[in-house]
Design a protein around this motif. Structure first.
Motif, PDB file in Angstrom:
ATOM      1  N   LYS A  20       0.768  -1.041   0.054  1.00 61.25           N
ATOM      2  CA  LYS A  20       0.129   0.065  -0.053  1.00 61.25           C
ATOM      3  C   LYS A  20       0.826   1.105  -0.162  1.00 61.25           C
ATOM      4  N   LEU A  21       1.971   1.382   0.915  1.00 62.70           N
ATOM      5  CA  LEU A  21       2.897   2.431   0.960  1.00 62.70           C
ATOM      6  C   LEU A  21       3.426   2.664  -0.426  1.00 62.70           C
ATOM      7  N   ASP A  22       3.719   1.478  -1.406  1.00 65.11           N
ATOM      8  CA  ASP A  22       4.438   1.965  -2.548  1.00 65.11           C
ATOM      9  C   ASP A  22       3.786   2.670  -3.534  1.00 65.11           C
ATOM     10  N   ARG A  23       2.118   2.504  -3.385  1.00 62.87           N
ATOM     11  CA  ARG A  23       1.370   3.136  -4.175  1.00 62.87           C
ATOM     12  C   ARG A  23       0.939   4.608  -3.713  1.00 62.87           C
ATOM     13  N   ALA A  24       1.047   5.013  -2.279  1.00 68.41           N
ATOM     14  CA  ALA A  24       0.644   6.112  -1.938  1.00 68.41           C
ATOM     15  C   ALA A  24       1.073   7.342  -2.010  1.00 68.41           C
ATOM     16  N   VAL A  25       0.234   8.245  -2.284  1.00 66.83           N
ATOM     17  CA  VAL A  25       0.475   9.690  -2.538  1.00 66.83           C
ATOM     18  C   VAL A  25       0.523  10.422  -1.268  1.00 66.83           C
ATOM     19  N   SER A  26      -0.142   9.981  -0.094  1.00 63.49           N
ATOM     20  CA  SER A  26      -0.097  10.710   1.084  1.00 63.49           C
ATOM     21  C   SER A  26      -0.447   9.547   2.163  1.00 63.49           C
ATOM     22  N   ILE A  27      -0.229   9.745   3.496  1.00 60.38           N
ATOM     23  CA  ILE A  27      -0.432   8.896   4.516  1.00 60.38           C
ATOM     24  C   ILE A  27      -0.869   9.802   5.800  1.00 60.38           C
ATOM     25  N   VAL A  28      -1.698   9.590   6.378  1.00 58.33           N
ATOM     26  CA  VAL A  28      -2.142  10.236   7.704  1.00 58.33           C
ATOM     27  C   VAL A  28      -2.193   9.080   8.697  1.00 58.33           C
ATOM     28  N   LEU A  29      -1.591   9.424   9.903  1.00 57.36           N
ATOM     29  CA  LEU A  29      -1.710   8.577  11.012  1.00 57.36           C
ATOM     30  C   LEU A  29      -2.951   9.310  12.008  1.00 57.36           C
ATOM     31  N   ALA A  93      -6.691  14.528   0.244  1.00 59.61           N
ATOM     32  CA  ALA A  93      -8.084  13.815   0.616  1.00 59.61           C
ATOM     33  C   ALA A  93      -8.368  13.084   1.855  1.00 59.61           C
ATOM     34  N   THR A  94      -7.242  12.411   2.364  1.00 55.81           N
ATOM     35  CA  THR A  94      -7.606  11.642   3.484  1.00 55.81           C
ATOM     36  C   THR A  94      -7.565  12.841   4.790  1.00 55.81           C
ATOM     37  N   ALA A  95      -6.529  13.842   4.721  1.00 52.25           N
ATOM     38  CA  ALA A  95      -6.680  14.531   5.916  1.00 52.25           C
ATOM     39  C   ALA A  95      -7.846  15.509   5.798  1.00 52.25           C
ATOM     40  N   ALA A  96      -8.434  15.805   4.759  1.00 50.20           N
ATOM     41  CA  ALA A  96      -9.651  16.642   4.650  1.00 50.20           C
ATOM     42  C   ALA A  96     -10.763  15.743   5.197  1.00 50.20           C
ATOM     43  N   ILE A  97     -10.881  14.547   4.854  1.00 51.35           N
ATOM     44  CA  ILE A  97     -12.021  13.588   5.367  1.00 51.35           C
ATOM     45  C   ILE A  97     -11.837  13.503   7.037  1.00 51.35           C
ATOM     46  N   ILE A  98     -10.566  13.358   7.403  1.00 51.36           N
ATOM     47  CA  ILE A  98     -10.344  13.347   9.042  1.00 51.36           C
ATOM     48  C   ILE A  98     -10.887  14.559   9.482  1.00 51.36           C
ATOM     49  N   ASP A  99     -10.508  15.763   8.892  1.00 50.65           N
ATOM     50  CA  ASP A  99     -10.659  16.799   9.529  1.00 50.65           C
ATOM     51  C   ASP A  99     -12.280  17.178   9.504  1.00 50.65           C
ATOM     52  N   LYS A 100     -12.858  16.864   8.532  1.00 51.70           N
ATOM     53  CA  LYS A 100     -14.214  16.905   8.558  1.00 51.70           C
ATOM     54  C   LYS A 100     -14.912  16.132   9.512  1.00 51.70           C
ATOM     55  N   GLU A 101     -14.458  14.955   9.804  1.00 52.37           N
ATOM     56  CA  GLU A 101     -15.129  14.033  10.492  1.00 52.37           C
ATOM     57  C   GLU A 101     -14.708  14.197  12.136  1.00 52.37           C
ATOM     58  N   LYS A 102     -13.764  15.229  12.231  1.00 50.50           N
ATOM     59  CA  LYS A 102     -13.425  15.223  13.789  1.00 50.50           C
ATOM     60  C   LYS A 102     -14.467  16.169  14.369  1.00 50.50           C
ATOM     61  N   PHE A 110      -5.485  13.904  14.885  1.00 52.91           N
ATOM     62  CA  PHE A 110      -4.243  13.812  13.831  1.00 52.91           C
ATOM     63  C   PHE A 110      -3.134  13.323  14.569  1.00 52.91           C
ATOM     64  N   LYS A 111      -2.301  12.499  14.222  1.00 53.12           N
ATOM     65  CA  LYS A 111      -0.736  12.279  15.006  1.00 53.12           C
ATOM     66  C   LYS A 111       0.174  12.789  14.084  1.00 53.12           C
ATOM     67  N   ALA A 112       0.221  12.332  12.851  1.00 53.92           N
ATOM     68  CA  ALA A 112       1.321  12.891  11.945  1.00 53.92           C
ATOM     69  C   ALA A 112       0.832  12.655  10.464  1.00 53.92           C
ATOM     70  N   GLY A 113       1.503  12.859   9.488  1.00 54.40           N
ATOM     71  CA  GLY A 113       1.307  12.524   8.085  1.00 54.40           C
ATOM     72  C   GLY A 113       2.504  12.692   7.089  1.00 54.40           C
ATOM     73  N   PHE A 114       2.411  12.050   6.023  1.00 53.79           N
ATOM     74  CA  PHE A 114       3.327  12.135   4.949  1.00 53.79           C
ATOM     75  C   PHE A 114       2.641  12.529   3.737  1.00 53.79           C
TER      76      PHE A 114
END
Length: 165
Positions: A20-29, A93-102, A110-114
């Motif tokens: 999954k990481l090989d295909r990732a454009v972003s990661i959010v923990l 996209a993932t950060a925005a979804i999490i921010d909205k759901e928060k 949020f913990k961190a992200g790449f």
């Protein structure tokens, strides 16, 4: 369960995350502590709709998966229950979804992200989450290009009309 079977099972999980990481454009923990099952189900559905994955893995699995990858900086943030959101298309996209759901899921933090090869802490990811989606930014950019051109065309048209009169 025999020890080798357990090791094989863990290695399969590590390989799954690496793939999954090989295909990732972003990661959010995110901190997964206190998230209710129904809230988690809603989150997973929203991530699927956005072309992203959201899953809770043991920190030891994530540590092994990011080892030796550009995402190795995430290791320092793997304390306590962690969920990982991986986007394959839109970096924010993932950060925005999490921010909205928060706003409705109080336990979500949020913990961190790449994103684009840069490691961000919780505050950095929160700032990125407030950036509008790529499509919206592109439409605003296009609109800003069209406005001066339209004004220029109207001025030229008026000059041409004045010269013919």
């Amino acid at each position: 369960m025999p020890k080798q079977a357990t090791i094989d099972k863990k290695q399969a999980l590590v390989n799954e995350v690496k793939e999954k990481l090989d295909r990732a454009v972003s990661i959010v923990l995110v901190d997964a502590r206190g998230i209710k099952v129904d809230e988690d189900t809603v989150l997973r559905k929203k991530f699927r709709e956005a072309g992203a994955d959201y899953k809770v893995y043991k920190n030891s699995i994530l540590e092994r998966a990011v080892e030796g990858t550009p995402f190795e900086g995430l290791k320092e943030h793997l304390k306590g229950p962690s969920a990982i959101a991986i986007s394959y298309e839109d970096a924010t996209a993932t950060a925005a979804i999490i921010d909205k759901e928060k706003k409705t899921v109080e336990a979500l933090e949020f913990k961190a992200g790449f994103i684009d090869g840069v490691l961000y802490d919780a505050e950095g990811i929160a700032a990125i989450a407030s950036i509008p989606p790529k499509e919206e930014l592109l439409s605003k950019l296009l609109g800003s290009f069209q406005s001066p051109m339209g004004n220029f065309a109207r001025v030229i048209d008026q000059i041409a009309k004045n010269k013919t009169e």
